[in-house]
Design an enzyme around this catalytic site. Structure first.
Site, PDB file in Angstrom:
ATOM      1  CB  CYS A   1      -0.907   0.006   1.223  1.00 35.02           C
ATOM      2  SG  CYS A   1      -2.060  -1.354   1.267  1.00 35.02           S
TER       3      CYS A   1
ATOM      4  CD  GLN B   1     -14.719  -2.523 -10.136  1.00 34.77           C
ATOM      5  OE1 GLN B   1     -13.656  -2.464  -9.525  1.00 34.77           O
ATOM      6  NE2 GLN B   1     -14.969  -1.746 -11.179  1.00 34.77           N
TER       7      GLN B   1
ATOM      8  CE1 TYR C   1     -12.342   1.034 -24.041  1.00 37.37           C
ATOM      9  CE2 TYR C   1     -13.838   2.860 -23.676  1.00 37.37           C
ATOM     10  CZ  TYR C   1     -12.728   2.333 -24.300  1.00 37.37           C
ATOM     11  OH  TYR C   1     -12.007   3.104 -25.178  1.00 37.37           O
TER      12      TYR C   1
ATOM     13  CD  GLU D   1     -14.399  -5.479 -22.292  1.00 40.59           C
ATOM     14  OE1 GLU D   1     -13.200  -5.639 -22.576  1.00 40.59           O
ATOM     15  OE2 GLU D   1     -14.830  -4.538 -21.596  1.00 40.59           O
TER      16      GLU D   1
ATOM     17  CG  ASP E   1     -15.656   1.536 -15.981  1.00 43.71           C
ATOM     18  OD1 ASP E   1     -14.590   2.130 -15.695  1.00 43.71           O
ATOM     19  OD2 ASP E   1     -16.121   0.622 -15.284  1.00 43.71           O
TER      20      ASP E   1
ATOM     21  CB  CYS F   1      -9.544   3.400 -12.859  1.00 40.40           C
ATOM     22  SG  CYS F   1      -8.870   2.846 -14.436  1.00 40.40           S
TER      23      CYS F   1
END
Length: 461
Positions: free
Chosen positions: A86, A288, A317, A338, A386, A413
């Site tokens: 992290c 996810q 997407y 997709e 997306d 993202c």
């Protein structure tokens, strides 16, 4: 004329950190020349050592902190292994949220020239720990013992760990128990250098709403020693397990999963819900890893789409249909596209699983399939994108501009590519109304956003 750099390698410099990179490194500037220093926080005064100098930027090592940030969290060496890569582990969570929101604001202004857009406060988690429902843990050997954990940054050295603070407890328990069983049975870990041994990775997936667990054993070899005993012990010690999968990856590669997958025990898939939509999850499915925040993200996308039941929606997407199936509950018709054929097959299965009949899915490049739909008369009232981190394909953006849907909902993202693409769409006749940042991955440098764009009617006098 060659530029003279203001710093030299191996020199020590007093600095004040001004910013953070997306990987969580502190940014100090010497006469405008940026130096990236891991573990530095904005506002901190420190002594650093310059360890690498490039033409446009350098790297440093933190030697001593003179003044600490109020957002700094002190982490002992014993705790470090629990974070597992992290990047923002040393920043208090409210500080992480502040940094991520600020990053979105800066990038949209700098790259997108979108200074006047409404950017809402970031939506974080009430409990930013133990949120990941999937682990892919590399296996190795140290001092003759089987170990499993995570790779040290920028290396292939495995840090052995029995817990991760961002994995849900069921995942931590599953990985640890499988590791113990494999060690007891003498199943040899994979040796990357020699390309020998058996077990490469232990993968675990968990349905947080259903309590179903999947174990995936990734091996170099087509057979697993002591397979029957291994299955028996996993089933006995992990009563939530519904699926045990064997994936074979015999290549010298950093790619985790190989091409051959078979069911050793139980079902091929496990199930989970995001909201009231049910999903079948296979070993290879994209799903996810933080369903709690995924619902927050998708609810916002649905809010921005503002569907009344009469609209035709295109989801570029679309993946395994996660957003498409949310939209289909409110739209007249949804068309999902997709590039990955396997994802489209999953999307069709998930639509059937939920009894959703107004969603159509097609495999192919969005910039090719969507114009074909347009020519066939399938004009979108709302278009949802997306894309991956690289953002939308230029041809798709031009297709959107040509199709002129009333509204574009952009799920991103990567704030940098979001800003770039919003600028292109703004220049093509759209206005960015609102942007909502969402913290999908606490303690990492990633931040997601949902942007709402409306078509602007241009008066051509």
């Amino acid at each position: 004329m060659k530029r003279t750099l203001p710093v030299e390698k191996n020199t020590y410099i007093d600095v004040i950190f001004e910013d953070l990179t997306h990987e969580g490194a502190g940014v100090a500037k010497i006469e405008g020349y940026p130096i990236f220093v891991p573990n530095g926080l904005p506002g901190e005064k420190a002594l650093i050592k310059v360890i690498k100098v490039n033409k446009g930027y350098g790297f440093g090592r933190l030697i001593e902190l003179y003044e600490k940030s109020p957002y700094r969290v002190e982490i002992s060496k014993e705790e470090l292994h629990k974070y597992g890569g992290c990047q923002l582990e040393h920043i208090r969570y409210d500080g992480q949220l502040k940094y991520k929101e600020n990053q979105v604001r800066q990038v949209l202004a700098r790259i997108g020239k979108l200074e006047d857009v409404v950017i809402h406060p970031i939506l974080g988690m009430d409990n930013p720990w133990h949120y990941r429902n999937k682990a892919q843990v590399p296996v190795g050997e140290k001092d003759g013992q089987l170990i499993a954990g995570f790779f040290k940054p920028r290396s292939h050295e495995i840090v052995d760990t029995d817990e991760s603070l961002i994995q849900i407890p069921e995942i931590n328990e599953a990985v640890q128990i499988v590791k113990e069983i494999c060690a007891k049975l003498g199943i040899r870990p994979y040796d990357e250098g020699a390309h020998k041994g058996v077990l490469r990775h232990i993968m675990a997936r968990y349905g947080q709403q259903t309590g179903e667990l999947m174990i995936v054993l990734v091996t170099r070899t087509p057979d697993i020693p002591h397979q029957e005993q291994l299955m028996e012990e996993i089933i006995t010690r992990l009563p939530k397990v519904k699926s045990i999968i064997h994936n074979i990856n015999s290549k010298r590669t950093n790619v985790i999963l190989g091409e051959h997958t078979k069911v050793l025990w139980g079902n091929e898939v496990i199930y989970d819900y995001i909201g009231n939509v049910r999903f079948a999850i296979s070993a290879l499915s994209f799903y996810q890893v933080n369903p709690i925040q995924t619902k927050v993200l998708y609810d916002k996308a649905l809010e921005y789409a503002a569907l009344t039941g009469t609209e035709s929606v295109i989801d570029a997407y679309c993946g395994i249909g996660t957003i498409s199936l949310f939209l289909a509950q409110k739209a007249r018709k949804v068309f999902g596209v997709e590039l990955v054929p396997e994802a489209i097959e999953d999307a069709k299965k998930n639509a059937k699983l939920n009894g959703i009949t107004n969603a159509v899915f097609e495999s192919g490049a969005a910039e090719i399939v969507i114009p074909k739909w347009y020519e066939a008369g399938n004009k979108a009232d709302v278009l949802v994108v997306d894309p991956p981190r690289k953002g939308c394909d230029e041809a798709l953006l031009q297709t959107i501009i040509k199709m002129k849907p009333k509204k574009v909902v952009y799920v991103s993202c990567n704030p940098a590519t979001l800003a770039r693409d919003l600028r292109i769409l703004e220049d093509g006749g759209y206005r960015t109304v609102e942007v909502q940042p969402v913290d999908m991955f606490p303690h990492t440098g990633h931040v997601e956003c949902v942007a709402w764009m409306s078509r602007v009617v241009v008066d051509k006098q």
